[in-house]
Write a protein that holds these residues in place. Sequence first.
Motif, mmCIF file in Angstrom:
data_model
loop_
_atom_site.group_PDB
_atom_site.id
_atom_site.type_symbol
_atom_site.label_atom_id
_atom_site.label_comp_id
_atom_site.label_asym_id
_atom_site.label_seq_id
_atom_site.Cartn_x
_atom_site.Cartn_y
_atom_site.Cartn_z
ATOM 1 N N ALA A 53 0.832 -1.208 0.000
ATOM 2 C CA ALA A 53 0.000 0.000 0.000
ATOM 3 C C ALA A 53 0.865 1.256 0.000
ATOM 4 C CB ALA A 53 -0.938 -0.014 1.203
ATOM 5 N N THR A 54 1.966 1.229 0.740
ATOM 6 C CA THR A 54 2.857 2.391 0.795
ATOM 7 C C THR A 54 3.483 2.657 -0.569
ATOM 8 O OG1 THR A 54 3.358 1.850 3.100
ATOM 9 C CG2 THR A 54 4.808 3.416 1.999
ATOM 10 N N SER A 96 9.244 -4.842 -9.152
ATOM 11 C CA SER A 96 8.968 -5.558 -10.402
ATOM 12 C C SER A 96 7.491 -5.898 -10.539
ATOM 13 C CB SER A 96 9.812 -6.841 -10.480
ATOM 14 O OG SER A 96 9.365 -7.796 -9.529
ATOM 15 N N GLN A 97 6.814 -6.059 -9.406
ATOM 16 C CA GLN A 97 5.391 -6.400 -9.443
ATOM 17 C C GLN A 97 4.508 -5.174 -9.627
ATOM 18 O OE1 GLN A 97 3.814 -9.398 -9.245
ATOM 19 N NE2 GLN A 97 5.610 -10.673 -8.990
ATOM 20 N N SER A 134 11.504 -13.109 -0.625
ATOM 21 C CA SER A 134 10.383 -13.277 -1.538
ATOM 22 C C SER A 134 9.104 -12.741 -0.913
ATOM 23 C CB SER A 134 10.208 -14.755 -1.892
ATOM 24 O OG SER A 134 9.962 -15.506 -0.731
ATOM 25 N N LEU A 135 8.135 -12.449 -1.776
ATOM 26 C CA LEU A 135 6.867 -11.918 -1.313
ATOM 27 C C LEU A 135 5.948 -13.042 -0.867
ATOM 28 C CD1 LEU A 135 6.110 -9.230 -4.031
ATOM 29 C CD2 LEU A 135 7.604 -9.099 -2.044
ATOM 30 N N SER A 136 5.177 -12.775 0.153
ATOM 31 C CA SER A 136 4.197 -13.750 0.617
ATOM 32 C C SER A 136 3.006 -13.774 -0.327
ATOM 33 C CB SER A 136 3.730 -13.389 2.032
ATOM 34 O OG SER A 136 3.002 -12.166 2.003
ATOM 35 N N GLU A 190 -1.360 -10.945 -3.358
ATOM 36 C CA GLU A 190 -2.783 -10.657 -3.516
ATOM 37 C C GLU A 190 -3.041 -9.160 -3.368
ATOM 38 O OE1 GLU A 190 -7.114 -11.841 -1.540
ATOM 39 O OE2 GLU A 190 -5.290 -12.895 -0.929
ATOM 40 N N LYS A 191 -2.353 -8.515 -2.426
ATOM 41 C CA LYS A 191 -2.516 -7.070 -2.242
ATOM 42 C C LYS A 191 -2.048 -6.306 -3.471
ATOM 43 C CE LYS A 191 -2.073 -7.198 2.793
ATOM 44 N NZ LYS A 191 -1.182 -6.927 3.946
ATOM 45 N N ILE A 192 -0.944 -6.765 -4.070
ATOM 46 C CA ILE A 192 -0.436 -6.127 -5.282
ATOM 47 C C ILE A 192 -1.468 -6.208 -6.393
ATOM 48 C CG2 ILE A 192 1.265 -6.370 -7.142
ATOM 49 C CD1 ILE A 192 3.302 -7.105 -4.948
ATOM 50 N N GLN A 193 -2.052 -7.394 -6.559
ATOM 51 C CA GLN A 193 -3.062 -7.583 -7.602
ATOM 52 C C GLN A 193 -4.243 -6.650 -7.381
ATOM 53 O OE1 GLN A 193 -3.731 -11.739 -6.962
ATOM 54 N NE2 GLN A 193 -1.559 -12.145 -7.257
ATOM 55 N N ASN A 194 -4.665 -6.498 -6.119
ATOM 56 C CA ASN A 194 -5.812 -5.654 -5.818
ATOM 57 C C ASN A 194 -5.512 -4.186 -6.094
ATOM 58 O OD1 ASN A 194 -7.387 -7.821 -5.035
ATOM 59 N ND2 ASN A 194 -6.838 -7.662 -2.875
#
Length: 439
Positions: A86-87, A120-121, A155-157, A162-166
Amino acid sequence: MAKAVLIDLYHLGASSWNNQIQESVIRTLKAIEEEEDPSQSPFVCLMCCQALRSKRNGKDALHKIMQILHGPARRFEVVCSEDTVATLYTIKQKLDEKNIDTVKIILTSQRQPSMREYISQLFTSVYQFEYKDLEITCEENHLPESTVLQNKSMSLSDQDKEKIQNHIFLHGFTTRTGGISYIPTLSAFNLFSSSKRRDPPAVVKENLRRLAIAAGFSQDTYHSVKCCNYCNLSPGNEGENELLLPPSPFCKWGQVDVWVMGKAKPESYDGIVTNQKGVTIAAPGADCIPVLFADPVQKACGAAHSGWQGTLQGVSMAVVNAMITEYGCNVKDILVVLGPSVGPCCFKLPQKSAKEFYRIDPKCVRLYESSHPYIDIRRATRVLLEAGGVLPQNIQDDSVMDLNQNVTLCTSCCPDQFYSHVRDGENFGTQIGFISIKD
C-alpha cells in the motif's frame, strides 16, 4: 540524476529508532541536498511503516521523529501505510501525478532483494530505478529481532501478492440485486437485452450505469464479450446447431475468436484481452462461466465467456495464449478466476456430449452411464488451463475451501443471488464478470 529519491525506512518501527539511525537519515538527506542541482530539486520521499503513527504516552512517534529530521533546507514527504504494498502504491500515484519515471531508492542492503521484487510487481519497465545502500551506523544486532528477520526476507508472501493484484486491477462479479429490471426472471440487475430476452435496453443501460458508479469504472470505456453463436446456445441445448467438437481434449485454441483491444474487432468473439489502463472488459454469464484473467507483471488482463461448448473449444486457453502472444505474458504469471456458474450438482448433458468431457477428465462427469450425466464444466476449464501451463495455485474456482473467498457459486442453486437459464427458462437474466487495469 534522479528525479525522485525514495528513502526506505519501512522496516523500522518506532521502537527501532535511536540516535544512530536518526543521524544516518539526516546524513542521507544532507547528501541528497549536496548532490542534486538546487534548480532541479528531486522529489524526496520517506517510506515509513504505519506503526510510527501509533501514539505512545500521548505522543505521535512519527511527528516527534519528523521534528528531529526536518531542517530549514530539508524538504521531503513522508508516506506510511499499513503494509509495504500500500505504501509503494501510494508513492507510485505521487510519481505519476508529478510525471516522474526515474527513481533512486536508498535502503539497507538486506532490504534490496525484497524491494526489487515489490518494484517488479508494482511498476512497469517505463520506470527506471537505481538502488543505493542506506548506511546505518549502528550494528544490525542492535535492531529488534523482527526487523532483522524482515530485512532478510527474499520473496513476497501470497498475501502480499494478492494485495499487489488488488492495487493493479479493478475486478468483480455481479449478482442479480440492486437494479431496476422488473420482469420476474430478469429482476432486478439484468445486464443483457435481446429480442428473446426482452428487458428494455434503457433499463439495462441504467443497471450498467449503477454498476459503473458503484464499482468505480467509466461506462464510456466498457466493453463486453460479443459471444459466438454457439455460446448463445443455452447450456444443454442439443440439436441441429451442435458443434463438431475437436477429437482431442487438448483443444485447438485457434478455433476461438479473441478480440485484442486496439486491433480490428471480430464480428463475434468469446474473449477480450487488453493492456490499456482505465478500460473495463467484461464477460456475461448465467450458468456459463464468466472467466477473468490478470497478469500483474505485464499489467494485462482478459475476460471470457465459457459455456459448455466454449469450454470444450478451449476459450479460456485462447485468452491466455492471446495475452502471451500480444503482451509478452509468462503463462506462470497469469491468474484466473472462474465466476458464478452452474455447478455439477445441477447441469446435465446427453451421453454423446458427456463423452467429450469424460475424455478431458473422467472426474468431469458424474453418473456417466446414465442417459444424461451431470457435467462439471468448471473442472474441465481447470484441467485445460493446467494442461496449457497455468499454475494450479493461480486458478481460483469452486475448489476454494474458504466460503468467504469462493466466488464460483452455483447459479442454479442460488435463486436470490444469481440468474440461471437451467432454472429460470428462456427469458433469463445475465450477470457479468468485469476487470480493468487501474489508472
